[in-house]
Design an enzyme around this catalytic site. Structure first.
Site, PDB file in Angstrom:
ATOM      1  N   THR A  73       0.838  -1.204   0.000  1.00  0.00           N
ATOM      2  CA  THR A  73       0.000   0.000   0.000  1.00  0.00           C
ATOM      3  C   THR A  73       0.870   1.250   0.000  1.00  0.00           C
ATOM      4  O   THR A  73       0.663   2.179  -0.786  1.00  0.00           O
ATOM      5  CB  THR A  73      -0.928  -0.008   1.236  1.00  0.00           C
ATOM      6  OG1 THR A  73      -1.757  -1.170   1.162  1.00  0.00           O
ATOM      7  CG2 THR A  73      -1.780   1.239   1.313  1.00  0.00           C
ATOM      8  N   ASN A 124      -5.437  -9.221  -8.198  1.00  0.00           N
ATOM      9  CA  ASN A 124      -5.596  -9.903  -6.910  1.00  0.00           C
ATOM     10  C   ASN A 124      -6.840 -10.778  -6.838  1.00  0.00           C
ATOM     11  O   ASN A 124      -6.887 -11.726  -6.075  1.00  0.00           O
ATOM     12  CB  ASN A 124      -5.604  -8.889  -5.763  1.00  0.00           C
ATOM     13  CG  ASN A 124      -6.429  -7.669  -6.056  1.00  0.00           C
ATOM     14  OD1 ASN A 124      -6.177  -6.942  -7.017  1.00  0.00           O
ATOM     15  ND2 ASN A 124      -7.435  -7.437  -5.248  1.00  0.00           N
ATOM     16  N   CYS A 138      -9.507  -6.688   1.138  1.00  0.00           N
ATOM     17  CA  CYS A 138      -9.622  -5.379   1.754  1.00  0.00           C
ATOM     18  C   CYS A 138     -11.002  -4.787   1.561  1.00  0.00           C
ATOM     19  O   CYS A 138     -11.367  -3.830   2.214  1.00  0.00           O
ATOM     20  CB  CYS A 138      -8.601  -4.419   1.172  1.00  0.00           C
ATOM     21  SG  CYS A 138      -7.059  -5.200   0.804  1.00  0.00           S
TER      22      CYS A 138
HETATM   23  N1  PLP Z   1      -1.592  -4.574  -4.322  1.00  0.00           N
HETATM   24  C1  PLP Z   1      -2.276  -5.716  -4.503  1.00  0.00           C
HETATM   25  C2  PLP Z   1      -2.555  -6.198  -5.879  1.00  0.00           C
HETATM   26  C3  PLP Z   1      -2.716  -6.439  -3.392  1.00  0.00           C
HETATM   27  O1  PLP Z   1      -3.396  -7.567  -3.573  1.00  0.00           O
HETATM   28  C4  PLP Z   1      -2.440  -5.938  -2.092  1.00  0.00           C
HETATM   29  C5  PLP Z   1      -2.937  -6.629  -0.884  1.00  0.00           C
HETATM   30  O2  PLP Z   1      -3.981  -7.233  -0.862  1.00  0.00           O
HETATM   31  C6  PLP Z   1      -1.720  -4.745  -1.970  1.00  0.00           C
HETATM   32  C7  PLP Z   1      -1.311  -4.091  -3.112  1.00  0.00           C
HETATM   33  C8  PLP Z   1      -1.420  -4.144  -0.640  1.00  0.00           C
HETATM   34  O3  PLP Z   1      -0.243  -4.687  -0.095  1.00  0.00           O
HETATM   35  P1  PLP Z   1       0.028  -4.574   1.478  1.00  0.00           P
HETATM   36  O4  PLP Z   1      -0.980  -5.485   2.139  1.00  0.00           O
HETATM   37  O5  PLP Z   1       1.443  -5.046   1.653  1.00  0.00           O
HETATM   38  O6  PLP Z   1      -0.152  -3.150   1.854  1.00  0.00           O
END
Ligand code: PLP
Length: 381
Positions: free
Chosen positions: A72, A149, A321
């Site tokens: 993130t 994702n 999320c």
């Molecule tokens: N980008 C994608 C495609 C994700 O699936 C996720 C987490 O679900 C993230 C970014 C966020 O990563 P982090 O959990 O390390 O902040």
């Protein structure tokens, strides 16, 4: 009751070897990596080694790795950090980005940037015609994820990067869901920046990195002591960074083996799903090997997930999320899936410890649940 975890795209368990690598830095080696004494030097060396391990997995030089608190933060660092340097023009992101790319891009639209969402095909792949069309307009930056994702669909990032570079735009990819599942080579992708995260590859939560081409300049989100070449101030989270490095090392050593194992299990699951009449999303496109995204017509995804949870199986509805969000998945809507089918979406994501027996037990449970829910629906009509 046993619990079988099929939600590895949300997060993965910490590998025992990763934990072992981290433990000394949670116990006796608690030095600050900026301190000049022996304990500080030990911490600094550990961070340097982790930087080399991350760099090796994605084929870059260690100074290109900027450690962050996760994916993130790395996505925000690129989008907001680039916007501070570039003059406002167009920012183009795919319509299926994770919220931690989509929201910062939307925020730029309130600051004089023009936001363009790149369309995807019915298979969930970014439409190259729309990329070409978008790049007719002066564009400062483009961000397209390497693997989605939810669907696991792999995006044509190298092709998009080539066009973005020709149009003089900075190209970023969020490779969080691709790392550890397929080969991820920063040089071959020809991007200017790339996001990775530790907890999706059997590393700890709260560690990630932005990989940066030194030819671009970004403004930091956090300023202070000038850590991470001034791009991310704050005392380094040494245990988590060490764990991230160890997880990258582990991934590099078993990438092909994992891909083959997971692909086989996914084929087993999807054979069962098809036999039960499920709609499988994105299965005609190239996907990361661990992910299957499906729905049963007339059955609500949340209900299915709750029933499966009661029977000891952990799966997800769309992105983890946004699982509290009752709206159908934006990714599926962008793929042209009807909202009533999208509301049934279930994401099944395998990990290294899953077995064929786990998959068979899951399919048996699903069959029962689907039959029960279909009966209930039929009675309600
Ligand atoms: N980008 C994608 C495609 C994700 O699936 C996720 C987490 O679900 C993230 C970014 C966020 O990563 P982090 O959990 O390390 O902040």
């Amino acid at each position: 009751m046993s619990f079988v975890y099929f939600d590895h795209n949300a997060t993965t368990p910490l590998d025992q070897r990763v934990l072992e690598a981290m433990l000394p830095f949670l116990r006796e080696q608690y030095g600050n990596a900026s301190s000049r004494h022996d304990m500080g030097i030990t911490a600094r060396r550990a961070v340097d080694q982790a930087r080399e391990q991350v760099a090796a997995l994605v084929n870059v030089r260690p100074p290109q790795v900027v450690f962050t608190s996760g994916g993130t933060e790395a996505n925000n660092l690129f989008i907001k950090g680039a916007a501070e340097i570039l003059k406002p023009s167009q920012v183009a992101v795919s319509a299926i980005e994770h919220p931690c790319v989509a929201r910062p891009a939307e925020a730029l639209a309130r600051k004089g940037w023009q936001l363009r969402k790149l369309a995807v095909t019915g298979d969930g792949v970014v439409d190259m015609n729309d990329v070409d069309d978008a790049l007719q307009t002066k564009t400062g930056m483009v961000s397209v994820m390497l693997a989605n994702n939810e669907s696991g669909v792999i995006q044509p990032v190298a092709e998009i990067a080539e066009r973005a570079r020709a149009a003089k735009a900075w190209m970023h990819t969020d490779a969080v869901q691709a790392l550890g599942k397929i080969a991820v080579d920063f040089e071959a992708l020809q991007v200017h920046a790339m996001t990775v995260s530790a907890h999706k590859i059997y590393g700890p939560k709260g560690a990630g990195a932005l990989i940066v081409d030194k030819r671009i300049e970004l403004a930091p989100l956090l300023s202070g002591g000038g850590h991470e070449h001034g791009l991310r101030s704050g005392t380094e989270n040494v245990p988590a960074i060490v764990g991230f490095g160890a997880a990258c090392d582990l991934a590099a050593g078993r990438l092909d083996e994992i891909a083959a194992q997971l692909e086989k299990l996914r084929a087993r699951v999807e054979q069962g799903l098809s036999a039960m009449g499920a709609v499988i999303f994105g299965n005609h496109a190239q996907r990361v090997p661990n992910t299957s995204y499906f729905a049963f017509r007339g059955i609500d995804g949340e209900t299915l997930i709750i029933e499966l949870d009661k029977m000891g199986f952990g799966v997800a509805a769309g992105a983890a999320c946004s699982s509290t969000n009752p709206e159908p998945s934006a990714t599926l809507l962008a793929m042209g899936v009807a909202p009533e089918i999208a509301r049934g979406a279930v994401r099944f994501s395998l990990g290294v410890s899953n077995t064929a027996q786990d998959v068979d037990a899951f399919l048996a449970a699903l069959k029962q649940v689907v039959a029960r829910l279909k009966n209930l629906t039929a009675m309600a009509v």
